[in-house]
Design an enzyme around this catalytic site. Sequence first.
Site, PDB file in Angstrom:
ATOM      1  N   TRP A 151      32.951  29.699  37.360  1.00 27.25           N
ATOM      2  CA  TRP A 151      32.090  29.279  38.291  1.00 27.25           C
ATOM      3  C   TRP A 151      32.224  29.663  39.709  1.00 27.25           C
ATOM      4  CZ3 TRP A 151      34.304  25.649  40.896  1.00 27.25           C
ATOM      5  CH2 TRP A 151      34.776  25.009  40.528  1.00 27.25           C
ATOM      6  N   ASN A 152      33.770  29.928  39.916  1.00 23.46           N
ATOM      7  CA  ASN A 152      33.370  29.502  41.723  1.00 23.46           C
ATOM      8  C   ASN A 152      32.364  30.554  42.504  1.00 23.46           C
ATOM      9  OD1 ASN A 152      35.854  31.584  40.375  1.00 23.46           O
ATOM     10  ND2 ASN A 152      36.973  31.014  42.270  1.00 23.46           N
ATOM     11  N   GLY A 228      39.130  32.003  34.999  1.00 21.69           N
ATOM     12  CA  GLY A 228      39.389  30.281  34.600  1.00 21.69           C
ATOM     13  C   GLY A 228      40.782  30.016  34.747  1.00 21.69           C
ATOM     14  N   GLU A 250      43.217  36.382  34.466  1.00 23.42           N
ATOM     15  CA  GLU A 250      43.018  36.155  35.976  1.00 23.42           C
ATOM     16  C   GLU A 250      42.670  34.014  36.050  1.00 23.42           C
ATOM     17  OE1 GLU A 250      44.213  38.253  38.203  1.00 23.42           O
ATOM     18  OE2 GLU A 250      43.525  39.641  37.669  1.00 23.42           O
ATOM     19  N   LEU A 251      44.144  33.692  36.486  1.00 26.73           N
ATOM     20  CA  LEU A 251      44.256  32.614  35.961  1.00 26.73           C
ATOM     21  C   LEU A 251      44.290  31.435  37.291  1.00 26.73           C
ATOM     22  CD1 LEU A 251      46.458  31.923  32.675  1.00 26.73           C
ATOM     23  CD2 LEU A 251      44.058  32.416  32.626  1.00 26.73           C
ATOM     24  N   CYS A 284      41.071  30.898  43.412  1.00 25.26           N
ATOM     25  CA  CYS A 284      42.560  30.742  42.884  1.00 25.26           C
ATOM     26  C   CYS A 284      43.393  30.520  43.834  1.00 25.26           C
ATOM     27  CB  CYS A 284      42.144  31.801  41.662  1.00 25.26           C
ATOM     28  SG  CYS A 284      41.612  33.444  42.839  1.00 25.26           S
ATOM     29  N   GLU A 385      47.466  22.434  40.258  1.00 27.46           N
ATOM     30  CA  GLU A 385      46.165  23.084  40.855  1.00 27.46           C
ATOM     31  C   GLU A 385      45.044  21.958  40.707  1.00 27.46           C
ATOM     32  OE1 GLU A 385      43.178  26.431  38.983  1.00 27.46           O
ATOM     33  OE2 GLU A 385      43.576  27.278  39.844  1.00 27.46           O
TER      34      GLU A 385
HETATM   35  P1  NAD Z   1      37.831  26.830  32.710  1.00 29.09           P
HETATM   36  O1  NAD Z   1      38.900  28.078  32.194  1.00 29.09           O
HETATM   37  O2  NAD Z   1      37.583  25.612  32.187  1.00 29.09           O
HETATM   38  O3  NAD Z   1      36.103  27.769  31.939  1.00 29.09           O
HETATM   39  C1  NAD Z   1      36.162  29.239  32.847  1.00 29.09           C
HETATM   40  C2  NAD Z   1      35.715  29.673  31.484  1.00 29.09           C
HETATM   41  O4  NAD Z   1      35.905  30.351  30.505  1.00 29.09           O
HETATM   42  C3  NAD Z   1      33.964  29.605  31.248  1.00 29.09           C
HETATM   43  O5  NAD Z   1      32.825  30.744  30.946  1.00 29.09           O
HETATM   44  C4  NAD Z   1      33.746  29.091  30.154  1.00 29.09           C
HETATM   45  O6  NAD Z   1      32.948  28.541  28.954  1.00 29.09           O
HETATM   46  C5  NAD Z   1      34.999  29.756  29.349  1.00 29.09           C
HETATM   47  N1  NAD Z   1      35.545  28.705  28.223  1.00 29.09           N
HETATM   48  C6  NAD Z   1      36.232  27.618  27.657  1.00 29.09           C
HETATM   49  N2  NAD Z   1      36.573  27.363  27.064  1.00 29.09           N
HETATM   50  C7  NAD Z   1      36.932  28.802  26.122  1.00 29.09           C
HETATM   51  C8  NAD Z   1      37.457  29.010  25.066  1.00 29.09           C
HETATM   52  N3  NAD Z   1      38.067  27.654  24.105  1.00 29.09           N
HETATM   53  N4  NAD Z   1      37.680  30.233  24.596  1.00 29.09           N
HETATM   54  C9  NAD Z   1      36.468  30.949  25.178  1.00 29.09           C
HETATM   55  N5  NAD Z   1      36.117  30.836  26.250  1.00 29.09           N
HETATM   56  C10 NAD Z   1      36.012  29.481  27.033  1.00 29.09           C
HETATM   57  O7  NAD Z   1      37.225  27.355  34.465  1.00 29.09           O
HETATM   58  P2  NAD Z   1      36.617  27.421  35.224  1.00 29.09           P
HETATM   59  O8  NAD Z   1      37.003  25.676  35.449  1.00 29.09           O
HETATM   60  O9  NAD Z   1      35.349  27.873  35.219  1.00 29.09           O
HETATM   61  O10 NAD Z   1      37.259  27.448  37.035  1.00 29.09           O
HETATM   62  C11 NAD Z   1      38.454  27.000  37.602  1.00 29.09           C
HETATM   63  C12 NAD Z   1      39.259  27.908  37.176  1.00 29.09           C
HETATM   64  O11 NAD Z   1      39.243  29.500  37.328  1.00 29.09           O
HETATM   65  C13 NAD Z   1      40.907  27.470  38.308  1.00 29.09           C
HETATM   66  O12 NAD Z   1      41.994  27.670  37.579  1.00 29.09           O
HETATM   67  C14 NAD Z   1      41.137  29.031  38.783  1.00 29.09           C
HETATM   68  O13 NAD Z   1      42.245  28.684  39.703  1.00 29.09           O
HETATM   69  C15 NAD Z   1      40.514  29.936  38.336  1.00 29.09           C
HETATM   70  N6  NAD Z   1      40.399  30.678  38.224  1.00 29.09           N
HETATM   71  C16 NAD Z   1      40.874  32.232  38.642  1.00 29.09           C
HETATM   72  C17 NAD Z   1      41.044  33.153  39.242  1.00 29.09           C
HETATM   73  C18 NAD Z   1      41.487  34.508  39.739  1.00 29.09           C
HETATM   74  O14 NAD Z   1      41.346  35.773  39.632  1.00 29.09           O
HETATM   75  N7  NAD Z   1      43.073  34.038  39.751  1.00 29.09           N
HETATM   76  C19 NAD Z   1      39.350  33.338  40.141  1.00 29.09           C
HETATM   77  C20 NAD Z   1      38.386  32.782  40.139  1.00 29.09           C
HETATM   78  C21 NAD Z   1      39.024  31.316  39.452  1.00 29.09           C
END
Ligand code: NAD
Length: 492
Positions: A151-152, A228, A250-251, A284, A385
């Site tokens: 979402w960010n 995510g 990308e985590l 992230c 994090e």
């Molecule tokens: P999240 O993992 O909760 O959700 C990310 C996405 O995954 C959403 O679209 C969600 O609906 C989907 N999702 C959730 N469960 C799923 C499943 N079982 N199967 C498939 N899809 C599923 O993360 P968030 O809270 O949206 O984002 C924050 C995280 O993202 C932080 O940890 C941050 O560091 C990371 N992030 C990483 C980068 C990068 O480039 N490394 C960039 C931005 C954000």
Amino acid sequence: MQNHPMYIDGRSVDAASGEWFDSFNPFTGEPWARIAKGGAADADAAVKAAHRALTSGPWPQMTASQRGMLLHRLGELIARDARRLAEVEVQDNGKLIAEMHGQLNYVPQWYYYFGGLADKIQGAVIPLDKKGYFNYTRHEPVGVCVAITAWNSPLLLTAYKLAPALAAGCTVVVKPSEFTSVSTLEFVKLVEEAGFPPGVVNVVTGFGKDVGPTLVEHPLVAKIAFTGSSATGRTINEQAAKHFKRCTLELGGKSPNIVFDDAKLEDAVNGAVSGIFAATGQTCIAGSRLLLQESIHDAFLDKLLALAKTARMGNPMSPDTQIGPITTRPQYEKVLGYIDIAKQEGAQVRLGGGPATRPECGRGWFVEPTVFSGVKNSMRIAQEEVFGPVLSVIPFKDEEEAVAIANDIRFGLGAGVWTSDIGRAFRMSERIQSGTVWVNTYRVVSYMSPFGGYKDSGLGRENGMDAIREYLQTKSVWINTGAATGNPFVLR
Ligand code: NAD
């Protein structure tokens, strides 16, 4: 409140269930848009549409140059609508309008760059050890890709995936975060206007648990590109592995921002503050562990606190605001939970340390910019994090100890090094285990430069030449130019 349907096979469609869910404005805490609540049937329909577009119709008939021109056109349309898209993002995710304007004006570059790359994907003629054969390679699209975003920064994270995937000739199902789906649904209207054939790009909205497993495990899907949390990334990777699907992940991160006593201190203070408080710490690559050399620790911290105290919080739509709200209610609670954990662990609150109650924050989900000193790297506040405006300050003696602390973590996304010693800059860049190292700067990214994580911060790379390879597979073709095809049962 406006209803926002999904986009499948070139058409706006409601969820098969007919259900909707609300998207909230984090500044007001109120719902402002209604999103189609997709489920397994919608995910299945989107994947099938993407597969049809991959295997029949105009898309596979297009030349790579034609694909590139479509990508270029899409970039122009985003540039035309950048202001409107930025405003949508701010309402949905609460990021600052100034940051979102900058981001949306930059996003078209991904489509220009990968559009330009589309017709420069070249195989090779392999010099062989055998006479009578000609052998060459072709780089072919991997197939239907699923792009799942956090979402960010929804449209930036979508660009990271969509631009190289389309340049490679793949088709895509995009699944935005349930917290911030509106901008992706607005964006996909531009995909249609640019002239992409139906089914090449589809958007399925809904909760990860409802649509995610169908998308990830679908037999017609070849690759998942995910941004995510590490926890969701692990689940997706396990599901994908069962079916031998490719994954880029990308985590999360917990990046060290390391300041040596020979650094230009004013620059380093600015870099440390923007490293953690830009985007309200919801990135992230946030520099959430500030490693300070002991000899400058106290003086540096005083300067940092003085600067951080000046930050103006408030309405993210106002160009004067410098720190906005937390995007989601659960994230707001998580950030406050980590502040409590840090206090219980014995870290000292030097700034903030709780929810923001300033009048200009209204009823939004605001957390005061928070700085903890006296943090040990073993504490949870240093290892986990937070994804919010919370900085942990950790002292170190020398280079050896700085490297040890920086690497003593399961993440490896980014790292900052502030020093005037060129040798030290090279040594540190080599020894730090992370996908990106910034020296005397922080948070710079480009569509041209590979981005990704070491360790639990991810798999694969986005951006730059590395990214397009993630969407291609190599075929080796052998042509017999005169070698005898002998009887296999006669030994020679
Ligand atoms: P999240 O993992 O909760 O959700 C990310 C996405 O995954 C959403 O679209 C969600 O609906 C989907 N999702 C959730 N469960 C799923 C499943 N079982 N199967 C498939 N899809 C599923 O993360 P968030 O809270 O949206 O984002 C924050 C995280 O993202 C932080 O940890 C941050 O560091 C990371 N992030 C990483 C980068 C990068 O480039 N490394 C960039 C931005 C954000």
